[in-house]
Design an enzyme around this catalytic site. Structure first.
Site, PDB file in Angstrom:
ATOM      1  N   ASP A   1      -9.663  25.930 -36.821  1.00 35.49           N
ATOM      2  CA  ASP A   1     -10.771  25.550 -37.698  1.00 35.49           C
ATOM      3  C   ASP A   1     -10.512  24.220 -38.416  1.00 35.49           C
ATOM      4  OD1 ASP A   1      -8.825  27.153 -39.192  1.00 35.49           O
ATOM      5  OD2 ASP A   1     -10.215  27.027 -40.881  1.00 35.49           O
ATOM      6  N   HIS A   2      -9.369  23.586 -38.136  1.00 39.05           N
ATOM      7  CA  HIS A   2      -9.093  22.259 -38.706  1.00 39.05           C
ATOM      8  C   HIS A   2      -8.952  21.186 -37.634  1.00 39.05           C
ATOM      9  CE1 HIS A   2      -8.304  23.763 -42.854  1.00 39.05           C
ATOM     10  NE2 HIS A   2      -8.266  24.872 -42.149  1.00 39.05           N
TER      11      HIS A   2
ATOM     12  N   HIS B   1     -11.442  24.588 -47.422  1.00 40.98           N
ATOM     13  CA  HIS B   1     -12.481  25.621 -47.357  1.00 40.98           C
ATOM     14  C   HIS B   1     -13.251  25.764 -48.663  1.00 40.98           C
ATOM     15  CE1 HIS B   1     -11.360  27.586 -43.523  1.00 40.98           C
ATOM     16  NE2 HIS B   1     -10.144  27.141 -43.823  1.00 40.98           N
TER      17      HIS B   1
ATOM     18  N   HIS C   1      -2.969  20.731 -40.702  1.00 40.92           N
ATOM     19  CA  HIS C   1      -2.225  21.748 -39.957  1.00 40.92           C
ATOM     20  C   HIS C   1      -2.984  22.107 -38.681  1.00 40.92           C
ATOM     21  CE1 HIS C   1      -5.047  24.232 -42.193  1.00 40.92           C
ATOM     22  NE2 HIS C   1      -4.687  25.321 -41.532  1.00 40.92           N
TER      23      HIS C   1
ATOM     24  N   HIS D   1       1.058  28.679 -45.724  1.00 37.73           N
ATOM     25  CA  HIS D   1      -0.037  29.101 -44.848  1.00 37.73           C
ATOM     26  C   HIS D   1       0.431  28.961 -43.390  1.00 37.73           C
ATOM     27  CE1 HIS D   1      -4.246  29.476 -43.569  1.00 37.73           C
ATOM     28  NE2 HIS D   1      -4.119  28.371 -42.879  1.00 37.73           N
TER      29      HIS D   1
ATOM     30  N   ASP E   1      -5.155  24.070 -46.309  1.00 36.33           N
ATOM     31  CA  ASP E   1      -5.137  25.485 -46.689  1.00 36.33           C
ATOM     32  C   ASP E   1      -3.882  25.820 -47.494  1.00 36.33           C
ATOM     33  OD1 ASP E   1      -7.459  25.551 -45.285  1.00 36.33           O
ATOM     34  OD2 ASP E   1      -6.752  26.850 -43.669  1.00 36.33           O
TER      35      ASP E   1
ATOM     36  N   HIS F   1      -4.296  24.840 -37.246  1.00 36.17           N
ATOM     37  CA  HIS F   1      -5.272  25.919 -37.020  1.00 36.17           C
ATOM     38  C   HIS F   1      -6.568  25.369 -36.418  1.00 36.17           C
ATOM     39  CE1 HIS F   1      -3.407  29.126 -39.899  1.00 36.17           C
ATOM     40  NE2 HIS F   1      -2.893  29.164 -38.684  1.00 36.17           N
TER      41      HIS F   1
HETATM   42 FE    FE Z   1      -8.481  26.968 -42.449  1.00 32.35          FE
HETATM   43 ZN    ZN Z   2      -5.549  27.322 -41.654  1.00 32.87          ZN
END
Ligand code: FE
Ligand code: ZN
Length: 230
Positions: A60-61, A172, A56, A115, A134, A58
């Site tokens: 942080d990915h 995570h 996805h 998410h 996530d 985001h």
């Molecule tokens: Fe994440």
């Molecule tokens: Zn995420």
């Protein structure tokens, strides 16, 4: 046919994964929270990158995606729904029900929205491995940002139908906190108490808690509870 899997810690609590089909030698990376640890892992193990899979959009990915793609020009595969909001252009946009291959390993695509909308999970049936980003997490699930609780439940339900031996790899390391929350809901759950002990040991040793079976998840993840708490 087994799949080789390396867990790559990134940022403070993210994981990227490198997977390799041993027969063809082709490797893929799943998510790119950071570039350097991924490149280091591939180089250290002598793996050749053939695909980059994104769960996805985001940051942080995907914030390491641009540099990773510049370093190794492997095709990028991600959600059609995310195509407009990723840092690089997708070479292949996929959605629920799609399938492709990494070497001789088939990869099945699941839409696990909740998410985010259009969030994907990648399932390697031959390798018994599921990369959930996530969505489904170890003893928990991702927070609802774009989707509804109903959507998340629908997504988890889909994944819960996969073979119980399937190993779960999420985006995570939230496992310890998730376990403590799970215990507030099912304080008597023996499987959960055992698992808390086991993961506490792993975390003390600095080891990731990924790769547990779906069967264990069904027994200990309160978000997978199909009936009232046992
Ligand atoms: Fe994440
Ligand atoms: Zn995420």
């Amino acid at each position: 046919m087994p799949l080789d899997i390396l867990t790559i810690p990134c940022l403070s609590d993210n994981y990227a994964y490198a997977v390799r089909d041993p027969e063809s030698g082709e490797a893929a990376v799943i998510d790119a929270p950071e570039t350097a640890p991924i490149l280091r892992t591939l180089a250290f193990n002598g793996w050749s990158l053939y695909q980059i899979l994104i769960t996805h959009h985001h940051p942080d990915h995907v914030q390491g995606l641009d540099l990773l793609h510049q370093a190794i020009e492997a095709p990028v595969i991600g959600a059609k729904a995310d195509a407009h909001r990723l840092p690089v252009q997708l070479d292949l946009g996929v959605e629920e029900g799609d399938a492709f291959a990494l070497g001789f390993q088939p990869v099945h695509v699941y839409d696990v929205s909740g998410h985010t909308n259009g969030h994907l999970a990648y399932y390697f049936p031959e390798g018994d491995a599921l990369f959930t980003g996530d969505s489904l997490m170890v003893m928990g699930c991702g927070r609802l940002f774009e989707g509804t609780a109903e959507q998340m439940w629908e997504s988890l339900t889909k994944l819960m139908e996969l073979p119980p031996r399937t190993r779960i790899y999420s985006g995570h390391e939230y496992t310890l906190a998730n376990a403590k929350f799970a215990l507030t809901i099912e304080p008597e759950n023996k499987a959960l108490l055992d698992r808390l002990e086991q993961i506490s040991r792993l975390r003390k040793a600095g080891e990731p808690t990924m790769g547990a079976t779906l069967e264990l998840e069904l027994a200990t993840n309160p978000f997978c509870a199909q009936t009232a708490p046992r």
